[in-house]
Structures are given as C-alpha cells and as structure tokens.
Write an enzyme that holds these catalytic residues in place. Structure first.
Site, PDB file in Angstrom:
ATOM      1  N   HIS A 124      34.128  19.454  53.735  1.00 24.77           N
ATOM      2  CA  HIS A 124      33.093  19.024  54.678  1.00 24.77           C
ATOM      3  C   HIS A 124      32.939  17.507  54.502  1.00 24.77           C
ATOM      4  CE1 HIS A 124      28.936  18.582  56.193  1.00 24.77           C
ATOM      5  NE2 HIS A 124      29.070  19.769  56.770  1.00 24.77           N
ATOM      6  N   ASP A 201      31.319  22.156  45.640  1.00 24.33           N
ATOM      7  CA  ASP A 201      30.395  22.185  46.768  1.00 24.33           C
ATOM      8  C   ASP A 201      30.177  23.665  47.118  1.00 24.33           C
ATOM      9  OD1 ASP A 201      29.173  22.207  49.199  1.00 24.33           O
ATOM     10  OD2 ASP A 201      30.585  20.866  50.199  1.00 24.33           O
ATOM     11  N   GLN A 204      28.438  26.786  51.127  1.00 24.09           N
ATOM     12  CA  GLN A 204      28.726  28.032  51.844  1.00 24.09           C
ATOM     13  C   GLN A 204      28.751  29.247  50.922  1.00 24.09           C
ATOM     14  OE1 GLN A 204      28.688  28.415  55.039  1.00 24.09           O
ATOM     15  NE2 GLN A 204      28.486  26.222  55.412  1.00 24.09           N
ATOM     16  N   LYS A 227      20.698  27.213  53.636  1.00 27.07           N
ATOM     17  CA  LYS A 227      21.818  28.104  53.961  1.00 27.07           C
ATOM     18  C   LYS A 227      21.663  29.450  53.242  1.00 27.07           C
ATOM     19  CE  LYS A 227      25.013  24.302  54.770  1.00 27.07           C
ATOM     20  NZ  LYS A 227      25.224  24.182  56.212  1.00 27.07           N
ATOM     21  N   CYS A 365      32.138  19.223  61.164  1.00 29.09           N
ATOM     22  CA  CYS A 365      32.032  18.223  60.078  1.00 29.09           C
ATOM     23  C   CYS A 365      33.216  18.324  59.133  1.00 29.09           C
ATOM     24  CB  CYS A 365      30.725  18.365  59.300  1.00 29.09           C
ATOM     25  SG  CYS A 365      29.279  18.110  60.289  1.00 29.09           S
TER      26      CYS A 365
HETATM   27  N1  PLP Z   1      29.271  21.283  52.309  1.00 32.49           N
HETATM   28  C1  PLP Z   1      29.552  22.305  53.105  1.00 32.49           C
HETATM   29  C2  PLP Z   1      30.740  23.172  52.802  1.00 32.49           C
HETATM   30  C3  PLP Z   1      28.742  22.594  54.204  1.00 32.49           C
HETATM   31  O1  PLP Z   1      29.026  23.622  54.990  1.00 32.49           O
HETATM   32  C4  PLP Z   1      27.625  21.761  54.451  1.00 32.49           C
HETATM   33  C5  PLP Z   1      26.778  21.987  55.628  1.00 32.49           C
HETATM   34  O2  PLP Z   1      27.170  22.593  56.586  1.00 32.49           O
HETATM   35  C6  PLP Z   1      27.371  20.708  53.577  1.00 32.49           C
HETATM   36  C7  PLP Z   1      28.213  20.494  52.515  1.00 32.49           C
HETATM   37  C8  PLP Z   1      26.193  19.806  53.779  1.00 32.49           C
HETATM   38  O3  PLP Z   1      25.012  20.520  53.579  1.00 32.49           O
HETATM   39  P1  PLP Z   1      23.603  19.869  53.912  1.00 32.49           P
HETATM   40  O4  PLP Z   1      23.680  19.410  55.332  1.00 32.49           O
HETATM   41  O5  PLP Z   1      22.627  20.978  53.727  1.00 32.49           O
HETATM   42  O6  PLP Z   1      23.397  18.741  52.974  1.00 32.49           O
END
Ligand code: PLP
Length: 570
Positions: A124, A201, A204, A227, A365
């Site tokens: 992401h 990270d 998900q 999430k 993203c």
């Molecule tokens: N990493 C992953 C894999 C994501 O799917 C997301 C958000 O969709 C993020 C990071 C960023 O999360 P946040 O917008 O809650 O900071």
C-alpha cells in the site's frame, strides 16, 4: 467452539439496515473501512457523556476515570496481539502514521547512505512513501521484493534482495488488493539472518486472522482500528521495547516529556515518549470496545464463518463469464480483485453502486502493484463477517447482468437519446460534438425515477457520446482530478461561442461529460458565466447522488472548462 450467528451479528450494525440509492445497502468495501457495531458507537458517545476528561494530566476523578479506560484499552490491545508489555503499544492515528513514526524516528536516526530498505511490490502507498521520504533524507536505497505467480512475496527470491546492506524489511501481512497471507515467518527469518529489522503492515490482517507478535518475532507491527470494527483516527504501533527505547521521539509536545526547561528537556518513558499532545481518548477507548466485541463473538467461530463466505464468494465470482481475477487462485481472506473484460472498472463499480452495492475500483492505493501486474486498476469486493451469502448472490447476479451487456441491448428500445447526432463541422469549427441540449437532458432525467434509472441514462449517454481522436488526448487536454482518464478540448467560433468536446475511458464519466457539455456548448463567455451549473446538477439530482470523489470528477470537468475559457487556449 462458540456458535456464530450471522443474523445476530448483522443486527449489531445499524448501518446495514440503510437504503442506498433506494436499495438495501450491501457493503463490500470492508478493506477500506469496516462498519461499526452499536456497542462501539455507544461507547464513543457514552465516553463524551460520562467520562470526558484529558488523560494522565489532572488529579480529579473524571480524569482518573478516563485514564483508567484509556490504559485499559492499551492492555486489551497488548493481549489481543500478544505483546510482551503495554509499553510496546503506541497509539497513533492509523497504520499510516505508525509507519511514518518508524520511518522518521528509527529510520532517520539510523539509516546511512547506501543502507537498504526492502519493500515488496504489493505494498500500500502507506508502506512505500514514508520510506521513500526517509531514503531521500538519509541517502538510503529502496529495494523491492518480487511476487510469485500467486501474488505473495516470492520466497525463492528473498535473498536476491535481502542482504548485508538491508537494515529493515517492511511488508504487508496481507495485501489490500491480493488478499493472500505473505510468507511472513520465512521473510522474518531471512531478515534476521542479515540482522535487519522487520516491520509488518497488518492493516488488512488484523480483522481476519489471529495476530501474535511474539510468535511472529517481528520488530514492528502496525494496524488501524477502523478496519476491525473500531473508530477512525486510531491506530497502533507495536514495537519491541528494546528498539523503541533506542528511538528518538517522533513528535514533541506535552505528555511525551518528563521535564522541560529552556536549557534541556528529558523525555517520558514508553509508551508516552511517542504520544505527544492530547490523544484521541474517545477513539482509543472505543478501540478497546471493538476488541471486546470481537472477543465476545468468539474469534474462531467468526473466522470459520468468514472462511465459508470467502470460499463461496470465490466460487460464485469464478462462474462469472469474462471476470478476470487480478492474480490466479483463491485469496486467503474475502478480498477479491478483478476486472470484467471489455468494461471499465469505474463503470462496473458505478453500476453496482446504482443497485446499492458498495465496492471500490481503481488502483487501491497500490499503484506500483498495478504497474507490476500490468493493469490500470481493478474492482475490489472486500467482505466482512456481517456479509451473507444472499448478498454475494445478488452481487454476482448483477455482475452477470453487466457481462451480458443488458445495458447495450436495452438501449435501442428505451433510449431517449435519439436526438444525439453529430453537429456539422465546418472549416472554422474543428470540434465535432453531440448536439444535446439542456432541455433534452432535463427531459431525460425528469422521466428517470430513482438513482438506478438516472445511472442508466448516464450510461446510455456515455455509450453514445462522440469520442475524441487519439491526437486530441494530450497532456493539455487531460482533466486532472477525475477517477478515470478524461480529456476536454474546446474551440471558440468567430461568433464568440464556445464548442467543447470531451472523452473518458469510463462510460459513466463520458455520460457526465455529455450532460455538462449540453449545458456549456454554443455559449459565449458571458452566457457561460450567467449559467448556474450547480442549479442544473441539483435539478438533475446528480449532486445528491454522486459520491464526493465522483462529484469531484464532475467538479474537475467544470474546473477544466473554466480554465480553457480563461486561457482561451481552446
Ligand atoms: N496498509 C494497508 C495494507 C492498507 O490496506 C491500508 C488502508 O487501506 C493502510 C496501510 C493505511 O491505513 P490507514 O489509512 O488506516 O492509515
């Protein structure tokens, strides 16, 4: 194992009773954010009604009450992910901020020129851009792990990328597009072999699989509350205590200090060293409530239900002719990314939206992943434990209708668009455009009752819209701010009237262009200034129904028109 009742579970989410565009909401955008159960919603409002005070600061009873609840949430998170101590749990505003914290605190103070930061192709943007910035600041380099055929990080190639110069390996536990669990243990093992740190990270993963940071033995793990049925604006950075202790503060201010004088400041103990300023107290406490909620459902039973739903949805989607998954094979969590042959992803999402199904289309993203897989984007259905089999059936039925091109076959019989024809082009006017008037559009929309009929009219207009030639699609004619690619060109006649023509690769945007161009074509600058576009859109019922992002697309078109007129370079 505890029993999981989908009926009882669903009932706890009030938003699922909503109508969207006049249809029962089917929410399949859970990878973006999940809906909130009543207990989390009530927890937030209860906090503001009965416990609101700043934490850790005052000696009065209300502050003590808020602080207890706030620190209790930290204990819950610690237990939930099996951290060693609550000092390893840092509150942030989300996964993004957690990664930025590590990049700017650990990375900026540690990385040296030619040190290597290893990422993967499926990250992401939140796990790419913070590292690019710190690489720029320190002279470190970014290296990227390739993916296997099935979309997971390729373990065969780990040591082609991770090596002596690697200082940190940062990767998603599960990609938000591919939905597969990466070979986490193996990646961590190889990183350790080279004394590199690991950041996972878990944005998900956190809602779909059990996470045990001690078993993983990673150095950092990040996730967001929103999430996992929790509130927005709260996230977690887990870090090993010994590493966090070595790291300088990320932000400075109140709460993160022990003593301050103009000569010298000393910093607070963990975790407060990283929590400058008044935190999102209500959100943190509500995250605690969302964890309690998940635990009450029984994790194993909830995951078992999700697994059935995942397998069912995959089988049903596989039966849709012309549906191409972004990578072959089944995902591990109910996240399905695909395109329909011959249809723009944005059009598919808009068509589903018109019948109440919320999905996301685009690059999610993850632009580098799209480039890696050589696609421009995809449609993503991401399910949660409150979704059911009937919702899957309905969505799949709608996709089948789309692939059978029902819109294409119906439009000859029901179209109101017979007035669409090419205006005669003359030597002075190189623009050939639809001869559609505002009255035509208003008449068309007056007959269209409900959002799905309006959507259908937009799509029909999009289908009939006269396309731009390849030569007209230039850097100058591009409309920035639209979700899909879109272009606009214009020409001013000797009479002073403007003639516009636009195009987009998404039918829905072409339809919107047709509607706007009907209003602006054949008008002088003075007439254009006098025309109330907002009023026109709201009479058509477009402002209320288009989502802000697509609304922005609409706005982007209008902005481009204004620019073209102002610069008279059309
Ligand atoms: N990493 C992953 C894999 C994501 O799917 C997301 C958000 O969709 C993020 C990071 C960023 O999360 P946040 O917008 O809650 O900071």
């Amino acid at each position: 194992m505890q029993q999981f009742s989908i009926t009882d579970f669903r009932q706890q989410f009030p938003i699922l009773q909503s109508l969207v565009n006049g249809k029962p909401l089917i929410y399949f955008d859970n990878a973006a954010t999940t809906q909130k159960p009543m207990c989390v919603i009530e927890n937030q409002s209860d906090y503001y009604q009965h416990s609101n005070a700043n934490v850790h600061r005052a000696s009065h009873a209300l502050s003590a009450k808020a602080t207890v609840a706030y620190e209790d949430a930290r204990q819950r998170v610690k237990k939930f992910i099996n951290a060693n101590t609550e000092q390893e749990i840092i509150w942030t505003k989300g996964s993004t901020e957690s990664i930025n914290l590590v990049a700017q605190s650990w990375g900026r103070s540690t990385l040296r020129p030619n040190d290597e930061i290893v990422l993967s192709h499926s990250e992401h943007h939140a796990n790419i851009v913070p590292w690019q910035i710190v690489a720029e600041q320190t002279g470190a380099k970014i290296k990227v792990l390739p993916l296997s055929e099935t979309g997971i990080i390729d373990i065969e190639q780990l040591e082609d990328v991770i090596g002596e110069r690697t200082r940190i390996v940062c990767f998603g536990h599960i990609s938000n597009v591919i939905g597969r669990i990466n070979p986490t243990a193996e990646i961590i093992r190889v990183a350790k072999k080279y004394q590199a740190l690991t950041l996972i990270d878990g944005a998900q993963a956190i809602a779909h699989i059990d996470v045990d940071v001690m078993a993983l033995d990673c150095d950092f793990y990040v996730f967001s509350a929103h999430k996992m049925y929790g509130p927005t604006g709260v996230g977690v950075l887990y870090g090993k205590k010994a590493i966090l202790e070595q790291m300088p503060p990320y932000q400075a201010g109140g709460e993160m200090i022990k003593t301050v004088s103009f000569e010298q400041t000393s910093f607070n103990e963990l975790p407060h060293k990283f929590e400058a300023g008044t935190p999102n107290v209500a959100g943190v406490i509500a995250l605690g409530a969302s964890i309690r909620f998940l635990e009450q459902q029984g994790h194993a039973a909830l995951f078992a239900y999700e697994e059935q739903l995942r397998a069912y949805c995959f089988a049903q989607l596989s039966s849709v002719k012309d549906l191409v998954f972004i990578v072959a094979g089944e995902p591990d969590i109910p996240v399905f990314s695909f395109s329909l042959k011959g249809q723009h992803n944005h059009d598919v999402a808009a068509a589903l939206d018109s019948v109440g199904i919320a999905v996301r289309s685009g690059h999610h993203c993850a632009m580098p992943l799209m480039q890696y897989l050589q696609v421009t984007g995809c449609v993503r259905l991401s399910l949660s434990a409150y979704n059911n089999f009937q919702e899957v059936d309905f969505a799949v039925q709608q996709l089948k209708i789309l692939t059978q091109s029902v819109l294409e076959t119906c439009d000859e019989t029901s179209s109101n668009t017979s007035h669409l024809r090419l205006s005669a082009s003359n030597n002075h006017n190189p623009i050939v455009s639809n001869d559609l008037t505002v009255d035509d559009v208003l008449a068309m929309f007056a007959k269209a009752k409900g959002w799905d009929s309006k959507h259908r009219e937009i799509m029909l207009l999009g289908k009939k819209h006269v396309r731009l030639s390849v030569q007209d699609k230039t850097e100058q004619s591009i409309i920035s701010g639209c979700e899909s690619h879109a272009w606009l060109v214009c020409y001013q006649e000797t009479s002073g009237k403007f003639r516009f023509k636009g195009d987009s690769d998404a039918k829905v945007i072409r339809g919107l262009l047709a509607i706007i161009l009907a209003a602006v074509n054949n008008k002088t600058a003075a007439e254009l200034n006098a025309f109330d576009l907002d009023d026109y859109f709201s009479t058509l019922g477009l402002l209320q129904h288009l989502s802000p992002s697509r609304g922005n697309g609409l706005r982007a078109i209008v902005k481009k028109i204004e620019q073209l007129i102002a610069h008279s370079n059309c």
